[in-house]
Write an enzyme that holds these catalytic residues in place. Structure first.
Site, PDB file in Angstrom:
ATOM      1  N   ASP B  17       0.988  -1.125   0.000  1.00 12.69           N
ATOM      2  CA  ASP B  17       0.038  -0.048  -0.011  1.00 12.69           C
ATOM      3  C   ASP B  17       0.916   1.250  -0.037  1.00 12.69           C
ATOM      4  O   ASP B  17       1.761   1.534   1.008  1.00 12.69           O
ATOM      5  CB  ASP B  17      -0.777  -0.139   1.504  1.00 12.69           C
ATOM      6  CG  ASP B  17      -2.202   0.710   1.205  1.00 12.69           C
ATOM      7  OD1 ASP B  17      -1.990   1.963   0.611  1.00 12.69           O
ATOM      8  OD2 ASP B  17      -3.005   0.549   1.879  1.00 12.69           O
ATOM      9  N   HIS B  19      -0.547   4.499  -0.041  1.00 13.69           N
ATOM     10  CA  HIS B  19      -1.045   5.976   0.421  1.00 13.69           C
ATOM     11  C   HIS B  19      -0.396   6.494   1.455  1.00 13.69           C
ATOM     12  O   HIS B  19      -0.271   5.876   2.674  1.00 13.69           O
ATOM     13  CB  HIS B  19      -2.477   5.522   0.824  1.00 13.69           C
ATOM     14  CG  HIS B  19      -3.436   4.931  -0.330  1.00 13.69           C
ATOM     15  ND1 HIS B  19      -3.466   3.645  -0.706  1.00 13.69           N
ATOM     16  CD2 HIS B  19      -4.234   5.905  -1.394  1.00 13.69           C
ATOM     17  CE1 HIS B  19      -4.250   3.549  -1.742  1.00 13.69           C
ATOM     18  NE2 HIS B  19      -4.844   4.732  -2.147  1.00 13.69           N
TER      19      HIS B  19
HETATM   20  C1  B12 Z   1      -4.408   9.817  -3.220  1.00 12.50           C
HETATM   21  C2  B12 Z   1      -5.135   8.586  -3.496  1.00 12.50           C
HETATM   22  C3  B12 Z   1      -4.365   7.581  -4.317  1.00 12.50           C
HETATM   23  C4  B12 Z   1      -2.872   7.913  -4.540  1.00 12.50           C
HETATM   24  C5  B12 Z   1      -1.933   7.964  -3.567  1.00 12.50           C
HETATM   25  C6  B12 Z   1      -0.670   8.583  -3.296  1.00 12.50           C
HETATM   26  C7  B12 Z   1       0.122   8.481  -2.125  1.00 12.50           C
HETATM   27  N1  B12 Z   1       1.297   8.070  -2.487  1.00 12.50           N
HETATM   28  O1  B12 Z   1      -0.214   8.787  -1.153  1.00 12.50           O
HETATM   29  C8  B12 Z   1      -2.774   6.669  -5.623  1.00 12.50           C
HETATM   30  C9  B12 Z   1      -2.916   7.169  -6.891  1.00 12.50           C
HETATM   31  C10 B12 Z   1      -1.437   6.131  -5.911  1.00 12.50           C
HETATM   32  C11 B12 Z   1      -3.817   5.884  -5.234  1.00 12.50           C
HETATM   33  C12 B12 Z   1      -3.636   4.449  -5.684  1.00 12.50           C
HETATM   34  C13 B12 Z   1      -4.610   3.614  -5.254  1.00 12.50           C
HETATM   35  N2  B12 Z   1      -5.623   3.785  -4.482  1.00 12.50           N
HETATM   36 CO1  B12 Z   1      -6.208   5.367  -3.790  1.00 12.50          CO
HETATM   37  N3  B12 Z   1      -6.827   6.720  -3.074  1.00 12.50           N
HETATM   38  C14 B12 Z   1      -6.335   8.055  -2.765  1.00 12.50           C
HETATM   39  C15 B12 Z   1      -7.434   8.935  -2.348  1.00 12.50           C
HETATM   40  C16 B12 Z   1      -7.953   9.634  -3.214  1.00 12.50           C
HETATM   41  C17 B12 Z   1      -7.054   9.642  -1.110  1.00 12.50           C
HETATM   42  C18 B12 Z   1      -5.962   9.126   0.034  1.00 12.50           C
HETATM   43  C19 B12 Z   1      -5.704  10.267   0.632  1.00 12.50           C
HETATM   44  O2  B12 Z   1      -4.551  10.792   0.753  1.00 12.50           O
HETATM   45  N4  B12 Z   1      -6.385  10.792   1.843  1.00 12.50           N
HETATM   46  C20 B12 Z   1      -6.314  11.731   2.628  1.00 12.50           C
HETATM   47  C21 B12 Z   1      -5.601  10.964   4.161  1.00 12.50           C
HETATM   48  C22 B12 Z   1      -5.313  12.091   4.833  1.00 12.50           C
HETATM   49  O3  B12 Z   1      -6.640  10.142   4.620  1.00 12.50           O
HETATM   50  P1  B12 Z   1      -6.411   8.654   4.729  1.00 12.50           P
HETATM   51  O4  B12 Z   1      -5.413   8.351   3.924  1.00 12.50           O
HETATM   52  O5  B12 Z   1      -7.787   8.029   4.595  1.00 12.50           O
HETATM   53  O6  B12 Z   1      -6.060   8.525   6.267  1.00 12.50           O
HETATM   54  C23 B12 Z   1      -6.892   9.054   7.307  1.00 12.50           C
HETATM   55  C24 B12 Z   1      -7.645   7.947   7.856  1.00 12.50           C
HETATM   56  O7  B12 Z   1      -7.946   7.071   7.031  1.00 12.50           O
HETATM   57  C25 B12 Z   1      -7.255   7.206   9.026  1.00 12.50           C
HETATM   58  N5  B12 Z   1      -6.508   6.262   9.088  1.00 12.50           N
HETATM   59  C26 B12 Z   1      -5.557   5.970   8.245  1.00 12.50           C
HETATM   60  N6  B12 Z   1      -4.872   4.667   8.737  1.00 12.50           N
HETATM   61  C27 B12 Z   1      -5.607   4.352  10.096  1.00 12.50           C
HETATM   62  C28 B12 Z   1      -5.270   3.571  11.006  1.00 12.50           C
HETATM   63  C29 B12 Z   1      -5.811   3.542  11.989  1.00 12.50           C
HETATM   64  C30 B12 Z   1      -5.760   2.323  12.881  1.00 12.50           C
HETATM   65  C31 B12 Z   1      -6.817   4.315  12.311  1.00 12.50           C
HETATM   66  C32 B12 Z   1      -7.743   4.585  13.539  1.00 12.50           C
HETATM   67  C33 B12 Z   1      -7.112   5.350  11.379  1.00 12.50           C
HETATM   68  C34 B12 Z   1      -6.648   5.302  10.294  1.00 12.50           C
HETATM   69  O8  B12 Z   1      -6.487   8.521   9.537  1.00 12.50           O
HETATM   70  C35 B12 Z   1      -5.896   9.333   8.556  1.00 12.50           C
HETATM   71  C36 B12 Z   1      -5.565  10.690   8.752  1.00 12.50           C
HETATM   72  O9  B12 Z   1      -6.958  11.218   8.979  1.00 12.50           O
HETATM   73  C37 B12 Z   1      -8.384   7.884  -1.725  1.00 12.50           C
HETATM   74  C38 B12 Z   1      -9.916   8.284  -1.468  1.00 12.50           C
HETATM   75  C39 B12 Z   1     -10.101   9.099  -0.427  1.00 12.50           C
HETATM   76  N7  B12 Z   1     -10.604  10.313  -0.847  1.00 12.50           N
HETATM   77  O10 B12 Z   1      -9.727   8.942   0.568  1.00 12.50           O
HETATM   78  C40 B12 Z   1      -7.962   6.651  -2.626  1.00 12.50           C
HETATM   79  C41 B12 Z   1      -8.516   5.441  -2.014  1.00 12.50           C
HETATM   80  C42 B12 Z   1      -7.846   5.134  -0.665  1.00 12.50           C
HETATM   81  N8  B12 Z   1      -7.764   4.354  -3.001  1.00 12.50           N
HETATM   82  C43 B12 Z   1      -8.152   3.288  -3.478  1.00 12.50           C
HETATM   83  C44 B12 Z   1      -7.643   2.483  -4.173  1.00 12.50           C
HETATM   84  C45 B12 Z   1      -8.545   1.311  -4.852  1.00 12.50           C
HETATM   85  C46 B12 Z   1      -6.426   2.579  -4.825  1.00 12.50           C
HETATM   86  C47 B12 Z   1      -5.700   1.555  -5.735  1.00 12.50           C
HETATM   87  C48 B12 Z   1      -5.912   0.211  -5.478  1.00 12.50           C
HETATM   88  C49 B12 Z   1      -6.571   1.495  -7.191  1.00 12.50           C
HETATM   89  C50 B12 Z   1      -6.630   2.490  -7.996  1.00 12.50           C
HETATM   90  N9  B12 Z   1      -7.806   2.876  -8.186  1.00 12.50           N
HETATM   91  O11 B12 Z   1      -5.754   3.433  -8.279  1.00 12.50           O
HETATM   92  C51 B12 Z   1      -4.546   1.957  -5.647  1.00 12.50           C
HETATM   93  C52 B12 Z   1      -3.446   1.323  -4.695  1.00 12.50           C
HETATM   94  C53 B12 Z   1      -2.065   1.618  -4.954  1.00 12.50           C
HETATM   95  C54 B12 Z   1      -1.247   1.172  -3.886  1.00 12.50           C
HETATM   96  N10 B12 Z   1      -0.541   0.118  -4.191  1.00 12.50           N
HETATM   97  O12 B12 Z   1      -1.345   1.359  -2.754  1.00 12.50           O
HETATM   98  C55 B12 Z   1      -9.351   3.288  -2.657  1.00 12.50           C
HETATM   99  C56 B12 Z   1      -9.626   2.190  -1.489  1.00 12.50           C
HETATM  100  C57 B12 Z   1     -10.700   1.278  -1.600  1.00 12.50           C
HETATM  101  C58 B12 Z   1     -10.980   0.307  -0.641  1.00 12.50           C
HETATM  102  N11 B12 Z   1     -10.129   0.193   0.348  1.00 12.50           N
HETATM  103  O13 B12 Z   1     -11.773  -0.222  -0.572  1.00 12.50           O
HETATM  104  C59 B12 Z   1      -9.828   4.561  -2.397  1.00 12.50           C
HETATM  105  C60 B12 Z   1     -10.653   4.668  -0.923  1.00 12.50           C
HETATM  106  C61 B12 Z   1     -10.635   5.390  -3.245  1.00 12.50           C
HETATM  107  C62 B12 Z   1     -12.064   4.659  -3.613  1.00 12.50           C
HETATM  108  N12 B12 Z   1     -13.185   5.230  -3.131  1.00 12.50           N
HETATM  109  O14 B12 Z   1     -11.962   3.822  -4.190  1.00 12.50           O
HETATM  110  N13 B12 Z   1      -4.597   6.247  -4.443  1.00 12.50           N
END
Ligand code: B12
Lengths: 472, 148
Positions: B17, B19
């Site tokens: 992963d 992200h």
């Molecule tokens: C940017 C992004 C990408 C970028 C990542 C760039 C990078 N290097 O960071 C790229 C383009 C590479 C990417 C690729 C992929 N992505 Co993407 N991505 C996103 C996106 C749009 C934003 C992620 C982000 O940065 N959010 C902002 C941060 C601050 O939030 P966060 O990551 O969610 O983390 C917060 C919480 O989740 C929480 N949290 C996180 N971890 C933990 C752990 C614990 C214990 C707790 C309590 C809380 C917690 O706290 C964090 C801070 O507030 C999301 C959609 C979304 N809006 O969330 C999809 C998303 C995460 N991606 C998704 C997918 C499917 C992928 C890919 C598999 C396929 C694709 N379509 O491209 C690939 C996987 C690549 C890989 N090997 O990892 C899906 C996951 C779906 C799922 N799990 O069911 C999402 C949700 C989009 C969707 N709705 O389909 N992605």
């Protein structure tokens, strides 16, 4: 004329090099068998006599030496997790020119302690735990060591919270307390430990080795030979305040028993999309392959490459390979001659393989990880692809028939595409075996040592990795 | 020494992963809440969490998974921790730990069965995680610094 004498007490040969500081020229060099059994001074006197037969009698302003005689600087490392503090300790000790006889991880058990007792090291490096992290294991290990009947210098460089306790437990050892080799997760801090090793080498090891008789003649045995070589290649790469170096450098020293590899390079990922994993590595990195060498360890090369491949490489039969390996096992000082063409071919194949294996193990790797969004690259270790200089040294290869083709085996190869070795480089040969001497001279005269290296090392021209047409 | 009293966390994004944003926010938030955080970044293997937790003497491992393969990646982590002498270490997981919209109580049950102490649904704010960390690790409010 201001002649100085630079000495390298090797395990087999004592090598002497005379330099005139006024003219900045090499006056000459010579070597004789090392005589460690009775008095190491005998071999030295003989080498000097041979030198002065060529140069005429010289009166030296000073004499400096490095040494790997009598087994070199033998160290053990005790760390916690193999990839973390134990690895950090290993990198630190290797960079100080040590020969690592054993690495222990986690708690020292009865068998580990018996091994230490049976074959005590010159220095033991005790580490474990990041600062503020695990303190139980390093403390237990200190108390286990305290119960041994043997004594040796110990460097404590683990979790700082545990240092005082460890020092108290080891009070009847010669103890040096240093900052942690891995203060934070994956962060290295090797310099303080390396300074401590160096200082123990000067004050304790030389004396214990009965080398003091010879050293009374000397201004000092400053360091272990590999440390002198590392300091020479670092100087050659980075230069001094007044004199520019040649830039990032990859050096291979193919010996009879081991093959040492040095990289003077940052090795950071060249692409932002590459994820870097694992322990950070030192800018000046040394590794030693104990199973890879031209004589004692020729069978180790055969084990890795396989007899069939060695035979194919040399263009001889497998029986020829077996026969040759048996021969050189009996006669370690064997030098191939033109009247035995097989031996020349086989030595070339062995040397090329040694360079290939040792540099592959030294260089970082790039692994492809398949993810749902395609391929992601994960880098471990240093990326050396951008290095543009490769330096070949080592008694058994500098006189080889085709040193350039041997050195080319340090280049990137499609056979191991994930190994991050230089893509193209100018190949240099340490024809007169001056690296260790220049590392020692650099202690006093770094500008002169650098200029001498730039002049005396021989360029064999550029080489590039052979690449077939790019895959679609 | 104050340093040593801080509870130690090892955090990272598991598996393949990449992200990278969320884990940085968690690093910042946990550090700010008074924890000593070792952030392993993205693409963290189970072995890396364990090695880091041993060396740093961690009190908890916080696993983040966003790309949907969390269940596969997390399997066996508890057993490996036990094997490595980290018996009883607190294990948290959160992010988008499974694919698509599944009933969270089912997901939670499966991760509990794998040995995770707490399992957080998508969109959990850092404050919630911090609340539970303090509770589970016996950190008294006021003993550590918080910002408003
Ligand atoms: C940017 C992004 C990408 C970028 C990542 C760039 C990078 N290097 O960071 C790229 C383009 C590479 C990417 C690729 C992929 N992505 Co993407 N991505 C996103 C996106 C749009 C934003 C992620 C982000 O940065 N959010 C902002 C941060 C601050 O939030 P966060 O990551 O969610 O983390 C917060 C919480 O989740 C929480 N949290 C996180 N971890 C933990 C752990 C614990 C214990 C707790 C309590 C809380 C917690 O706290 C964090 C801070 O507030 C999301 C959609 C979304 N809006 O969330 C999809 C998303 C995460 N991606 C998704 C997918 C499917 C992928 C890919 C598999 C396929 C694709 N379509 O491209 C690939 C996987 C690549 C890989 N090997 O990892 C899906 C996951 C779906 C799922 N799990 O069911 C999402 C949700 C989009 C969707 N709705 O389909 N992605």
């Amino acid at each position: 004329m201001r002649p100085v004498l630079l000495i390298d007490f090797g395990s087999t040969f004592t090598k002497v090099t005379a330099v005139d500081l006024d003219e900045e020229v090499l006056l000459g060099h010579a070597s004789a068998f090392t005589t460690v059994d009775h008095d190491i001074g005998d071999g030295l006197a003989l080498a000097i006599k041979q030198l002065e037969q060529k140069t005429g009698a010289l009166s030296y302003e000073y004499r400096l030496a490095c040494s790997s005689a009598a087994g070199g600087l033998r160290m053990m490392v005790s760390g916690l997790v193999p990839e973390l503090t134990a690895e950090a300790g290993r990198l630190a000790a290797l960079g100080a020119g040590a020969k690592i006889t054993r690495i222990f991880t986690h708690r020292l058990g009865r068998r580990d302690l018996a091994l230490i007792e049976a074959n005590p090291p010159d220095i033991l490096l005790l580490t474990g735990g990041t600062d503020g992290g695990n303190r139980a294991v390093i403390t237990d290990n200190a108390s286990a060591l305290a119960r041994l009947s043997v004594r040796f210098p110990v460097i404590i460089a683990g979790n700082r919270d545990a240092s005082d306790d460890c020092e108290d437990l080891l009070r009847d050892f010669e103890v040096t307390v240093c900052p942690n080799v891995m203060p934070r997760f994956n962060k290295l801090n090797v310099e303080p430990v390396q300074r401590a090793i160096r200082s123990l080498f000067l004050t304790h090891i030389i004396r214990a080795r009965g080398m003091t008789k010879a050293t009374s003649l000397l201004s000092g045995i400053l360091m272990p030979t590999p440390s002198a070589v590392l300091s020479a290649v670092k100087l050659l790469a980075t230069g001094t305040e007044r004199e520019a170096g040649i830039g990032e450098l990859f050096a291979v020293d193919v010996g009879g028993a081991t093959t040492d590899v040095y990289s003077i390079a940052e090795g950071h990922p060249t692409d932002v999309s590459v994820v870097l994993k694992g322990l950070e590595e030192p800018y000046a990195k040394r590794t030693v392959e104990g199973d890879i060498g031209m004589r004692y360890s020729a069978s180790g090369i055969n084990d890795v490459v396989g007899t069939e491949n060695l035979a194919a490489k040399a263009g001889v039969s497998e029986d020829d390979v077996r026969h040759y390996l048996a021969n050189i096992a009996d006669d370690k000082a064997y030098v191939p001659t033109a009247d035995d063409p097989n031996s020349v071919l086989l030595d070339l194949a062995l040397a090329s393989s040694a360079v290939d294996i040792a540099t592959t193990r030294h260089a970082g790797t790039l692994e492809e990880a398949y993810t749902t969004s395609g391929i992601v690259y994960v880098q471990t270790g240093k990326d050396l692809r951008a290095i543009r200089h490769i330096l070949l040294t080592g008694g058994s290869v500098i006189h080889a028939s085709d040193p350039k083709s041997i050195a080319e085996h340090a280049l990137y190869s499609e056979e191991s595409p994930l190994s991050l070795r230089p893509l193209e480089a100018e190949i240099w040969l340490d024809e007169n075996y001056i690296l260790a001497a220049m590392g020692v001279l650099a202690e006093r005269e770094s500008d002169i040592a650098l200029r001498l290296m730039k002049r005396e090392l021989k360029s064999l021209g550029m080489s590039a990795a052979r690449m077939s047409a790019l895959k679609a | 020494m104050q340093e040593s009293n801080r509870k130690k966390l090892v955090i990272g994004v598991i598996g393949a992963d990449v992200h990278a944003v969320g884990i940085r926010i968690l690093d910042y938030a946990f550090t700010d809440a008074g924890f000593d955080v070792t952030n392993l970044g993205v693409m963290v293997s189970q072995e890396e969490y364990i090695g880091a937790a041993i060396e740093t003497n961690a009190d908890a491992i916080v696993v983040s998974s966003l790309y949907g393969h969390g269940e596969l990646d997390c399997r066996g982590l508890r057993d490996k921790c036990d094997e490595a002498g980290l018996e009883g270490i607190l294990l948290y997981v959160g992010g988008n730990i499974v694919v698509g919209k599944q009933e969270f109580s089912d997901v939670e049950k499966r991760f509990h069965a794998m040995g995770f102490n707490r399992v957080f649904p998508p969109g959990t704010p850092p404050e919630t995680t911090i609340y539970w960390l303090k509770k589970d690790l016996g950190v008294e409010e006021g003993a550590s610094r918080t910002t408003d």
